[in-house]
Each structure stands twice: as C-alpha cells, then as structure tokens.
Design a protein around this motif. Structure first.
Motif, PDB file in Angstrom:
ATOM      1  N   MET A   1      34.065  41.736  53.433  1.00  0.00           N
ATOM      2  CA  MET A   1      33.855  40.465  52.964  1.00  0.00           C
ATOM      3  C   MET A   1      32.761  40.347  52.109  1.00  0.00           C
ATOM      4  O   MET A   1      32.014  40.479  51.118  1.00  0.00           O
ATOM      5  CB  MET A   1      34.439  38.874  53.632  1.00  0.00           C
ATOM      6  N   SER A   2      31.210  41.207  52.912  1.00  0.00           N
ATOM      7  CA  SER A   2      30.104  40.988  52.053  1.00  0.00           C
ATOM      8  C   SER A   2      29.963  42.221  51.163  1.00  0.00           C
ATOM      9  O   SER A   2      28.775  41.697  50.621  1.00  0.00           O
ATOM     10  CB  SER A   2      28.942  41.680  53.503  1.00  0.00           C
ATOM     11  N   ASP A   3      30.796  42.993  50.732  1.00  0.00           N
ATOM     12  CA  ASP A   3      30.805  43.713  50.336  1.00  0.00           C
ATOM     13  C   ASP A   3      30.798  42.601  48.274  1.00  0.00           C
ATOM     14  O   ASP A   3      30.122  42.731  47.865  1.00  0.00           O
ATOM     15  CB  ASP A   3      31.548  44.887  49.920  1.00  0.00           C
ATOM     16  N   ILE A   4      31.647  41.673  48.640  1.00  0.00           N
ATOM     17  CA  ILE A   4      32.376  41.745  47.451  1.00  0.00           C
ATOM     18  C   ILE A   4      31.397  40.522  46.913  1.00  0.00           C
ATOM     19  O   ILE A   4      30.012  40.085  45.607  1.00  0.00           O
ATOM     20  CB  ILE A   4      33.476  40.776  48.204  1.00  0.00           C
ATOM     21  N   LEU A   5      30.411  39.777  48.341  1.00  0.00           N
ATOM     22  CA  LEU A   5      28.956  38.810  48.266  1.00  0.00           C
ATOM     23  C   LEU A   5      28.301  39.565  47.446  1.00  0.00           C
ATOM     24  O   LEU A   5      27.422  39.269  46.914  1.00  0.00           O
ATOM     25  CB  LEU A   5      28.222  38.186  49.416  1.00  0.00           C
ATOM     26  N   SER A   6      28.111  40.890  47.623  1.00  0.00           N
ATOM     27  CA  SER A   6      26.625  41.655  47.446  1.00  0.00           C
ATOM     28  C   SER A   6      26.748  42.483  46.093  1.00  0.00           C
ATOM     29  O   SER A   6      25.810  41.974  44.844  1.00  0.00           O
ATOM     30  CB  SER A   6      26.528  43.443  48.431  1.00  0.00           C
ATOM     31  N   GLU A   7      27.926  42.502  45.302  1.00  0.00           N
ATOM     32  CA  GLU A   7      28.092  42.404  44.261  1.00  0.00           C
ATOM     33  C   GLU A   7      28.569  40.862  43.421  1.00  0.00           C
ATOM     34  O   GLU A   7      27.726  41.374  42.156  1.00  0.00           O
ATOM     35  CB  GLU A   7      29.931  43.016  44.504  1.00  0.00           C
ATOM     36  N   LEU A   8      28.511  40.548  43.680  1.00  0.00           N
ATOM     37  CA  LEU A   8      28.501  38.704  44.113  1.00  0.00           C
ATOM     38  C   LEU A   8      27.554  38.755  42.430  1.00  0.00           C
ATOM     39  O   LEU A   8      26.913  38.192  42.091  1.00  0.00           O
ATOM     40  CB  LEU A   8      29.738  38.249  43.304  1.00  0.00           C
ATOM     41  N   HIS A   9      26.378  38.600  43.777  1.00  0.00           N
ATOM     42  CA  HIS A   9      25.190  38.381  43.618  1.00  0.00           C
ATOM     43  C   HIS A   9      24.490  39.486  43.158  1.00  0.00           C
ATOM     44  O   HIS A   9      23.159  39.071  42.003  1.00  0.00           O
ATOM     45  CB  HIS A   9      23.914  39.236  44.759  1.00  0.00           C
ATOM     46  N   GLN A  10      24.609  41.037  42.646  1.00  0.00           N
ATOM     47  CA  GLN A  10      23.919  41.124  41.839  1.00  0.00           C
ATOM     48  C   GLN A  10      24.547  41.209  40.264  1.00  0.00           C
ATOM     49  O   GLN A  10      23.338  41.306  39.171  1.00  0.00           O
ATOM     50  CB  GLN A  10      24.541  43.040  41.883  1.00  0.00           C
ATOM     51  N   VAL A  11      25.633  40.317  39.475  1.00  0.00           N
ATOM     52  CA  VAL A  11      26.075  40.069  38.762  1.00  0.00           C
ATOM     53  C   VAL A  11      25.452  38.598  38.243  1.00  0.00           C
ATOM     54  O   VAL A  11      25.157  38.770  37.316  1.00  0.00           O
ATOM     55  CB  VAL A  11      27.596  39.943  38.413  1.00  0.00           C
ATOM     56  N   LEU A  12      25.177  38.265  39.598  1.00  0.00           N
ATOM     57  CA  LEU A  12      23.999  36.934  39.129  1.00  0.00           C
ATOM     58  C   LEU A  12      22.688  37.293  38.851  1.00  0.00           C
ATOM     59  O   LEU A  12      22.596  36.196  38.549  1.00  0.00           O
ATOM     60  CB  LEU A  12      24.964  35.861  40.620  1.00  0.00           C
ATOM     61  N   GLU A  13      22.276  38.017  40.025  1.00  0.00           N
ATOM     62  CA  GLU A  13      20.964  38.403  39.606  1.00  0.00           C
ATOM     63  C   GLU A  13      21.115  38.823  37.699  1.00  0.00           C
ATOM     64  O   GLU A  13      19.608  38.911  37.475  1.00  0.00           O
ATOM     65  CB  GLU A  13      20.383  39.354  39.933  1.00  0.00           C
ATOM     66  N   SER A  14      21.568  39.378  37.581  1.00  0.00           N
ATOM     67  CA  SER A  14      21.773  40.223  36.142  1.00  0.00           C
ATOM     68  C   SER A  14      21.686  39.587  34.797  1.00  0.00           C
ATOM     69  O   SER A  14      21.751  39.492  33.337  1.00  0.00           O
ATOM     70  CB  SER A  14      22.920  41.319  35.681  1.00  0.00           C
ATOM     71  N   ARG A  15      22.720  37.835  35.254  1.00  0.00           N
ATOM     72  CA  ARG A  15      22.555  36.610  34.312  1.00  0.00           C
ATOM     73  C   ARG A  15      21.775  35.868  34.279  1.00  0.00           C
ATOM     74  O   ARG A  15      21.049  35.114  33.218  1.00  0.00           O
ATOM     75  CB  ARG A  15      23.868  36.317  34.636  1.00  0.00           C
TER      76      ARG A  15
END
Length: 111
Positions: free
Chosen positions: A1-15
């Motif tokens: 589960m933490s993988d999707i949270l980390s991936e989402l965090h990366q997207v949020l940072e890029s935004r």
C-alpha cells in the motif's frame, strides 16, 4: 500500500510547478492552504455521511469513494506543507500495538 502513497506523493510534488489551468492539484496549490483545508473538511463531512448511509443501506461503495477523496486531499495537504506520507505511516507503525487509551494519554501528557 505504501507504494501507491509514495507514487501519488511524487505526482503531487510534480504538480507544484504545473499550470493551475491544466491540473486540479496545481489549482489547489495556487489557491493556497486554506482552500486545501476546506477540501479536506468537505471530504471529511462527505465521508461521515457516507459511513452513516452505509450502516443503514449496507452499500459501502460511496464510503470507499469518499474515503479515497479524503485521503487524497489529506495527501495534497501534507505535500503542500512539505511532508511525505511515509511519516504518517511511520506514526501509525509506532502506535501499532499500543493501547489507544495509553497512546492518547501519552500525547496529552496524562498518565
């Protein structure tokens, strides 16, 4: 589960550097923390209402959907403030196995 949270965090940072006209998250960042907090509050209320409805109807899809919205906007809030979701997961891990009463008392300084 933490993988999707980390991936989402990366997207949020890029935004953070994205055009607010082309990205919902970038538009939230551009509107500032108060707008993000408003969205977190709105999603929290919608989650509460969905939970109440789920208890009566037995249908949980709206509850799952609203909880996802709440988590998403909470992640936007964390990213806006420079925090990573791994810190929340670490805090949950720290609390795991503790009595809820003991953990709450420790936070409030009461024993």
């Amino acid at each position: 589960m933490s993988d999707i949270l980390s991936e989402l965090h990366q997207v949020l940072e890029s935004r953070k550097g994205a055009n607010p006209d082309s990205s919902y998250v970038a538009s939230l960042y551009a509107k500032g923390l108060n707008k993000i907090l408003e969205k977190v509050g709105e999603e929290a209320i919608e989650t509460i209402l969905a939970a109440r409805d789920a208890e009566v109807s037995g249908e949980h899809q709206a509850l799952i959907s609203e909880t996802a919205d709440l988590w998403f906007h909470s992640l936007v809030m964390l990213a806006k403030l420079g925090e990573h979701p791994d810190k929340v997961l670490a805090e949950l891990q720290r609390r795991f196995g503790l009595s809820g009463h003991d953990e709450k008392a420790a936070r409030s300084g009461k024993h």
